[in-house]
Write a protein that holds these residues in place. Sequence first.
Motif, short mmCIF file in Angstrom:
data_model
loop_
_atom_site.label_atom_id
_atom_site.label_comp_id
_atom_site.label_asym_id
_atom_site.label_seq_id
_atom_site.Cartn_x
_atom_site.Cartn_y
_atom_site.Cartn_z
N PHE A 4 0.79 -0.94 0.31
CA PHE A 4 -0.14 0.44 -0.05
C PHE A 4 1.20 1.04 -0.12
N GLY A 5 1.80 1.10 0.77
CA GLY A 5 3.10 2.66 0.63
C GLY A 5 3.60 3.12 -0.60
N LYS A 6 3.98 1.95 -1.14
CA LYS A 6 4.52 2.21 -1.54
C LYS A 6 3.80 3.08 -3.58
N THR A 32 1.26 11.33 8.94
CA THR A 32 0.48 9.49 8.90
C THR A 32 0.78 9.01 7.69
N LEU A 33 0.51 9.97 6.64
CA LEU A 33 1.13 9.72 5.06
C LEU A 33 2.07 9.28 4.95
N GLY A 34 3.32 10.06 5.46
CA GLY A 34 4.50 9.41 5.77
C GLY A 34 5.56 7.92 6.09
N LYS A 44 -5.92 1.74 8.09
CA LYS A 44 -6.88 1.18 8.86
C LYS A 44 -7.85 1.31 7.39
N ILE A 45 -8.78 0.30 7.70
CA ILE A 45 -9.42 -0.62 6.22
C ILE A 45 -9.77 0.53 5.55
N ASP A 46 -10.38 1.70 6.52
CA ASP A 46 -12.08 2.58 5.87
C ASP A 46 -10.95 3.63 5.06
N SER A 47 -9.13 3.96 4.93
CA SER A 47 -8.26 4.57 4.53
C SER A 47 -7.84 3.76 3.20
N ILE A 48 -8.12 2.61 3.57
CA ILE A 48 -7.62 1.79 1.74
C ILE A 48 -8.61 1.81 0.97
N ILE A 49 -10.10 2.07 1.24
CA ILE A 49 -10.82 1.32 0.69
C ILE A 49 -11.58 3.39 0.53
#
Length: 250
Positions: A4-6, A32-34, A44-49
């Motif tokens: 996810f990060g990459k 946080t993004l860094g 969190k899964i909410d952010s991924i979605i």
Amino acid sequence: MSFFGKNIKKIRGVKGLSQQAFADLFDLKRGTLGAYEEGRSEPKIDSIILIAKYFSIAIGDMLTAELTVNQLLRFNDNLTLTPEELEREQFAQVPCITEKTAEDYIQHCDNEAFLADLPQLSLPLNTEKEFIGYTVTNLEMTSHDKGLFPNDVVIGEKVPKNVISKLNNGTIVLAVTDKKLLLRRLYVTNKGLVLRADHKNIEDVCMDKKSVKQLWRVRYVFFRRVPDMSDTFEDKLAMLELQMKELRGK
């Protein structure tokens, strides 16, 4: 650990978004993004979605493999790519300890949420390494009106504990203990560590290696003033010799 990060870092590059701009899109803090991009924490899964839906990317694709630029362009026609955007240098986001946060840092130096809330310096440093900024608060590292003054900012690179004894004597470091932060020169002895100030009236601090929670080797300095750039005595002498030769020639 997921990809996810990459992937979000690559999305930013293709889209031409800074960390702050990307974070604002999804109500995230830049720190946080860094942390996501550097693999220091997982979202969190909410952010991924939310992010996957925004860019029309399958969640599985976001998490299980490193996306290519061509894939990203196919996922969303609104994504654009120019050579300038692709080559844009990614600056490191460096948390900076200030006088107001120094005591809290001693207690929470390993807390990612706390680090993310610190002021962040955006600098052209190696993003694969870990750095910390520190605002100088005293005159302990001054001598004869030269050195580090209050409000100067030093940038330290984290030193693994097994490497501390290999540092050259006299290296300027920021040492973090259970009780204080010390910006001093480091000397390694058979009995332990000696932290020495440049100011002649400040006593040495001696400690065991185990007493050090973190050690940062100072690699860069940002002065809040123009440092003394005047010629040295040797430079002035060389100039006088040159002028004498010119006079003889005449």
